[in-house]
Design a protein around this motif. Structure first.
Motif, PDB file in Angstrom:
ATOM      1  N   ILE A 285      49.187  43.096  33.449  1.00  0.00           N
ATOM      2  CA  ILE A 285      49.941  44.033  34.288  1.00  0.00           C
ATOM      3  C   ILE A 285      51.343  43.490  34.557  1.00  0.00           C
ATOM      4  CG2 ILE A 285      50.051  45.052  36.599  1.00  0.00           C
ATOM      5  CD1 ILE A 285      46.935  45.029  36.532  1.00  0.00           C
ATOM      6  N   GLU A 286      51.416  42.190  34.864  1.00  0.00           N
ATOM      7  CA  GLU A 286      52.726  41.692  35.277  1.00  0.00           C
ATOM      8  C   GLU A 286      53.692  41.534  34.112  1.00  0.00           C
ATOM      9  OE1 GLU A 286      49.893  40.154  35.574  1.00  0.00           O
ATOM     10  OE2 GLU A 286      50.021  38.101  34.823  1.00  0.00           O
ATOM     11  N   LYS A 287      53.183  41.276  32.921  1.00  0.00           N
ATOM     12  CA  LYS A 287      54.085  41.017  31.810  1.00  0.00           C
ATOM     13  C   LYS A 287      54.366  42.284  31.011  1.00  0.00           C
ATOM     14  CE  LYS A 287      55.091  37.080  28.944  1.00  0.00           C
ATOM     15  NZ  LYS A 287      54.495  35.977  28.195  1.00  0.00           N
ATOM     16  N   PHE A 297      45.487  44.157  42.768  1.00  0.00           N
ATOM     17  CA  PHE A 297      44.062  44.355  43.095  1.00  0.00           C
ATOM     18  C   PHE A 297      43.795  43.599  44.393  1.00  0.00           C
ATOM     19  CE2 PHE A 297      43.260  44.396  38.194  1.00  0.00           C
ATOM     20  CZ  PHE A 297      43.894  45.626  38.108  1.00  0.00           C
ATOM     21  N   ALA A 298      44.095  44.293  45.477  1.00  0.00           N
ATOM     22  CA  ALA A 298      44.270  43.598  46.742  1.00  0.00           C
ATOM     23  C   ALA A 298      42.992  43.450  47.557  1.00  0.00           C
ATOM     24  CB  ALA A 298      45.312  44.353  47.560  1.00  0.00           C
ATOM     25  N   CYS A 299      43.146  42.653  48.576  1.00  0.00           N
ATOM     26  CA  CYS A 299      42.184  42.527  49.662  1.00  0.00           C
ATOM     27  C   CYS A 299      42.787  43.358  50.793  1.00  0.00           C
ATOM     28  CB  CYS A 299      42.103  41.056  50.056  1.00  0.00           C
ATOM     29  SG  CYS A 299      41.161  40.730  51.545  1.00  0.00           S
ATOM     30  N   LEU A 311      41.674  32.656  43.732  1.00  0.00           N
ATOM     31  CA  LEU A 311      42.717  32.511  42.704  1.00  0.00           C
ATOM     32  C   LEU A 311      42.472  33.482  41.557  1.00  0.00           C
ATOM     33  CD1 LEU A 311      45.292  31.133  41.971  1.00  0.00           C
ATOM     34  CD2 LEU A 311      44.051  29.128  41.289  1.00  0.00           C
ATOM     35  N   VAL A 312      42.415  34.785  41.903  1.00  0.00           N
ATOM     36  CA  VAL A 312      42.284  35.802  40.864  1.00  0.00           C
ATOM     37  C   VAL A 312      43.543  36.676  40.858  1.00  0.00           C
ATOM     38  CG1 VAL A 312      39.814  35.688  40.414  1.00  0.00           C
ATOM     39  CG2 VAL A 312      40.611  36.991  42.385  1.00  0.00           C
ATOM     40  N   GLN A 313      43.432  37.914  40.413  1.00  0.00           N
ATOM     41  CA  GLN A 313      44.664  38.655  40.133  1.00  0.00           C
ATOM     42  C   GLN A 313      45.652  38.662  41.298  1.00  0.00           C
ATOM     43  OE1 GLN A 313      45.690  42.028  41.144  1.00  0.00           O
ATOM     44  NE2 GLN A 313      46.985  42.697  39.461  1.00  0.00           N
ATOM     45  N   GLU A 314      45.213  39.010  42.497  1.00  0.00           N
ATOM     46  CA  GLU A 314      46.155  39.124  43.614  1.00  0.00           C
ATOM     47  C   GLU A 314      46.775  37.784  43.986  1.00  0.00           C
ATOM     48  OE1 GLU A 314      44.735  40.369  47.677  1.00  0.00           O
ATOM     49  OE2 GLU A 314      46.649  41.435  47.689  1.00  0.00           O
ATOM     50  N   GLU A 315      45.950  36.774  44.069  1.00  0.00           N
ATOM     51  CA  GLU A 315      46.477  35.464  44.466  1.00  0.00           C
ATOM     52  C   GLU A 315      47.489  34.964  43.445  1.00  0.00           C
ATOM     53  OE1 GLU A 315      43.211  36.208  44.472  1.00  0.00           O
ATOM     54  OE2 GLU A 315      42.465  35.851  46.513  1.00  0.00           O
ATOM     55  N   GLY A 429      39.184  46.268  41.262  1.00  0.00           N
ATOM     56  CA  GLY A 429      37.896  46.236  41.964  1.00  0.00           C
ATOM     57  C   GLY A 429      36.707  45.815  41.127  1.00  0.00           C
ATOM     58  N   CYS A 430      36.965  45.357  39.906  1.00  0.00           N
ATOM     59  CA  CYS A 430      35.838  45.090  38.995  1.00  0.00           C
ATOM     60  C   CYS A 430      35.614  43.613  38.699  1.00  0.00           C
ATOM     61  CB  CYS A 430      36.039  45.837  37.687  1.00  0.00           C
ATOM     62  SG  CYS A 430      36.126  47.602  37.945  1.00  0.00           S
ATOM     63  N   GLY A 431      36.266  42.751  39.438  1.00  0.00           N
ATOM     64  CA  GLY A 431      36.033  41.318  39.253  1.00  0.00           C
ATOM     65  C   GLY A 431      35.304  40.815  40.489  1.00  0.00           C
TER      66      GLY A 431
HETATM   67  N1  AR6 Z   1      46.415  41.900  34.342  1.00  0.00           N
HETATM   68  C1  AR6 Z   1      45.459  42.794  34.011  1.00  0.00           C
HETATM   69  N2  AR6 Z   1      44.170  42.654  34.371  1.00  0.00           N
HETATM   70  C2  AR6 Z   1      43.822  41.581  35.091  1.00  0.00           C
HETATM   71  C3  AR6 Z   1      44.769  40.612  35.484  1.00  0.00           C
HETATM   72  C4  AR6 Z   1      46.117  40.806  35.078  1.00  0.00           C
HETATM   73  N3  AR6 Z   1      47.054  39.940  35.422  1.00  0.00           N
HETATM   74  N4  AR6 Z   1      44.126  39.657  36.182  1.00  0.00           N
HETATM   75  C5  AR6 Z   1      42.847  40.025  36.242  1.00  0.00           C
HETATM   76  N5  AR6 Z   1      42.637  41.178  35.576  1.00  0.00           N
HETATM   77  P1  AR6 Z   1      40.067  40.721  40.569  1.00  0.00           P
HETATM   78  P2  AR6 Z   1      39.001  42.749  42.422  1.00  0.00           P
HETATM   79  C6  AR6 Z   1      41.358  41.907  35.408  1.00  0.00           C
HETATM   80  O1  AR6 Z   1      38.743  40.081  40.575  1.00  0.00           O
HETATM   81  O2  AR6 Z   1      37.653  42.847  41.811  1.00  0.00           O
HETATM   82  C7  AR6 Z   1      41.123  38.792  45.332  1.00  0.00           C
HETATM   83  O3  AR6 Z   1      40.671  37.679  46.062  1.00  0.00           O
HETATM   84  C8  AR6 Z   1      40.177  41.012  35.108  1.00  0.00           C
HETATM   85  O4  AR6 Z   1      39.336  41.728  34.218  1.00  0.00           O
HETATM   86  O5  AR6 Z   1      41.260  39.935  40.976  1.00  0.00           O
HETATM   87  O6  AR6 Z   1      39.667  44.013  42.893  1.00  0.00           O
HETATM   88  C9  AR6 Z   1      41.741  39.816  46.246  1.00  0.00           C
HETATM   89  O7  AR6 Z   1      42.459  39.224  47.297  1.00  0.00           O
HETATM   90  C10 AR6 Z   1      39.533  40.859  36.455  1.00  0.00           C
HETATM   91  O8  AR6 Z   1      38.157  40.565  36.374  1.00  0.00           O
HETATM   92  O9  AR6 Z   1      40.075  42.072  41.473  1.00  0.00           O
HETATM   93  C11 AR6 Z   1      40.554  40.571  46.720  1.00  0.00           C
HETATM   94  O10 AR6 Z   1      39.957  39.936  47.821  1.00  0.00           O
HETATM   95  C12 AR6 Z   1      39.750  42.220  37.060  1.00  0.00           C
HETATM   96  O11 AR6 Z   1      41.063  42.573  36.614  1.00  0.00           O
HETATM   97  C13 AR6 Z   1      39.636  40.555  45.527  1.00  0.00           C
HETATM   98  O12 AR6 Z   1      40.022  39.424  44.749  1.00  0.00           O
HETATM   99  C14 AR6 Z   1      39.626  42.278  38.547  1.00  0.00           C
HETATM  100  O13 AR6 Z   1      40.423  41.287  39.138  1.00  0.00           O
HETATM  101  C15 AR6 Z   1      39.785  41.776  44.681  1.00  0.00           C
HETATM  102  O14 AR6 Z   1      38.864  41.749  43.636  1.00  0.00           O
END
Ligand code: AR6
Length: 517
Positions: A285-287, A297-299, A311-315, A429-431
């Motif tokens: 998404i960012e690039k 993909f926020a909290c 340390l996933v997408q939002e962080e 929402g799928c991680g």
């Molecule tokens: N670009 C595209 N897709 C991505 C990227 C990216 N840079 N990074 C990850 N993905 P997740 P959630 C895909 O788990 O389930 C945080 O702590 C990848 O397939 O970050 O909405 C927040 O603060 C990944 O499994 O999002 C929230 O508390 C999927 O996107 C919570 O996580 C979901 O990324 C949100 O969790």
């Protein structure tokens, strides 16, 4: 035709639109009840200089309680007569931070300073920060000890750089705050040194329990590889903003958007068709989504675990663009019909890996252009999905409606643009939150259709999902399904849902049965 719809299809060709492509010339910057601006607007209009707006910090329920407010006091008991005496906390902070402006110091000195004006938190650990210093490459260690004095200097500039009251972006209202990148850096330097009052407790009834944390103390305790990488990104940010030649020179807007219930779409009745959607397993998404409306993909507490263990997408997004972190200072927890849009945040760093393999990989050279409010052409929208502890919970219309509304709030835009920029999103929402990628993609497509936007969907390397989503989208386009039809279909699925039948398969069957009727 059922078989045909299962074959892999080419991604459709159409042009994506960026924020820059769509930008109309903005009216000149002006202050209103719904748009609070922390710089002097007249000065900006006349000279383009970014000077702090005059004023004094306000100490009330509508504003961030600032470290330099007169009301920020310690209560000290005079032992002699048992009288309660007060002492200005800012003067204590200033006195202490000044100690860090000198060249030689250790992590223990930093700890002592921070604890001196946070006397109730003598148990805070600084072990993580200590280990970080021991483990980073020598050049970075040198930079760290060179930048701490400059950060202390910057934090002390709070009285000059951020003068007027900084409002809290509270629930149930749409309004914005615009501030300069230097004002943000000043606030973040204060967050690093943990100077924000009333923000160290997250207890249920605490004053700021409905806000994310902002003081950085949570990053200094436990050491792990991931906190070390976070600190590297943060220190690099401070090193950049405190360096004369790379001082950022622009503004950033934080906009809370709220849609009252009665203005939300009546999903079952909507007759829009799905818009253009390009699905790709390549890129992020960012690039590759650069310049589009990029989904965070926020909290509901924006930034999630950026100052803790997540340390996933939002962080990662917040670490690459640390100006986003300041949103935690004033953004109340997002409720169901709300999102936060951020325009103009700068990217400072690059990374490799993800989650436990995440590594800070060096500086990012920002070359985005700016609009005439001097904001970089980067727009990010924070929308929080529901966290499904049990994945089955998500197949309920109540939950689906909530997610549709959330996506719609995030994608909808009024004014500002001649045309709307493409949405760059993916497995929202799928991680960490365990959503079903097919369902969530469909929900986002429906939200985007009603908000009249196109979308690029990044499956993050998943080619199986890429194929399925392309097929699904093409099939739904071919059948000229409206958003209302899809809503009815989902309702039908939820009622009849059997665990052995996945949604993708169900959609194929449903559409084929429908067409043969
Ligand atoms: N670009 C595209 N897709 C991505 C990227 C990216 N840079 N990074 C990850 N993905 P997740 P959630 C895909 O788990 O389930 C945080 O702590 C990848 O397939 O970050 O909405 C927040 O603060 C990944 O499994 O999002 C929230 O508390 C999927 O996107 C919570 O996580 C979901 O990324 C949100 O969790």
């Amino acid at each position: 035709s059922g078989a045909a719809s299962l074959s892999t299809r080419e991604a459709p060709r159409w042009n994506t639109r960026t924020v820059k492509d769509c930008n109309v010339k903005l009216a000149s910057l002006f202050y209103s009840a719904d748009h609070i601006i922390l710089i002097d607007v007249n000065e900006f209009r006349n000279t383009k200089k970014l000077k702090a707006m005059h004023g004094t910090p306000l100490w009330d329920a509508l504003h961030v309680k600032m470290p330099h407010a007169n009301e920020n006091i310690f209560k000290t008991k005079s032992t002699f007569l048992g009288n309660i005496e007060t002492q200005s906390r800012w003067s204590a902070i200033s006195k202490q931070l000044k100690k860090l402006r000198t060249g030689s110091m250790t992590v223990a000195d930093i700890e002592k300073v921070i604890k001196s004006y946070n006397p109730q938190y003598s148990s805070w650990s600084f072990e993580g920060l200590q280990k970080y210093v021991e483990k980073i490459p020598r050049e970075e260690k040198e930079i760290f000890f060179k930048v701490i004095p400059k950060m202390a200097e910057l934090a002390l500039k709070l009285t000059e750089n951020v003068q007027r009251g900084l409002p809290l972006l509270k629930q149930g209202r749409s309004y914005s705050i615009t501030l300069s990148q230097i004002q943000i850096a000043t606030l973040l330097a204060n967050a690093f040194f943990c100077t924000f009052p009333h923000r160290n407790t997250t207890a249920k009834n605490a004053e700021y329990s409905n806000y994310p944390t902002i003081n950085f103390s949570s990053l200094f305790g436990n050491f792990s590889q991931t906190t070390m990488e976070k600190l590297r990104a943060i220190v690099h940010y401070f090193n950049t903003v405190t360096c004369q030649s790379s001082r950022p020179q622009g503004l950033v807007t934080f906009e809370r958007c709220f849609i009252p219930d009665h203005q939300l779409p009546r999903w079952r009745q909507r007759n829009e068709h799905l818009g253009n959607v390009r699905v790709t397993s390549e890129g992020t998404i960012e690039k590759e989504g650069r310049g589009m409306l990029q989904v965070d993909f926020a909290c509901s507490m924006v930034g999630g675990g950026v100052l803790g263990s997540g340390l996933v997408q939002e962080e990662i997004l917040f670490l690459m663009n640390p100006e986003l972190i300041v949103a935690r200072l004033f953004t109340e927890k997002l409720s169901d019909n709300e999102c936060l849009k951020i325009t103009g945040a700068q990217q400072y760093s690059e990374y490799t890996g993800y989650s436990s393999s995440f590594e800070w990989s060096g500086p990012h050279n920002e070359n985005l252009e700016r609009d005439n409010w001097m904001r970089l052409h980067r727009q990010i929208v924070a929308i929080d999905a529901l966290n499904f502890k049990h994945p089955k919970e998500q197949y309920q219309m109540k939950k689906i409606k909530r997610e549709l509304n959330k996506a719609f709030v995030g994608f909808r835009e009024e004014g500002h643009f001649a045309q709307l920029p493409t949405v760059a999103t993916g497995n929202w929402g799928c991680g960490a939150f365990h959503g079903d990628p097919i369902l969530k993609a469909l929900i986002q497509m429906m939200g985007a259709a009603v908000a009249e936007r196109d979308m690029v969907f990044f499956t993050f390397g998943d080619t199986h999902l890429e194929r399925r989503l392309r097929n699904m989208h093409t099939l739904l386009k071919e059948r000229k399904s409206t958003v209302g039809d899809l809503y009815t279909m989902l309702d039908f699925y939820c009622q009849s849902s059997r665990p052995q039948e996945d949604l993708y398969q169900f959609i194929q069957t449903y559409m084929n049965n429908k067409s043969s009727l």
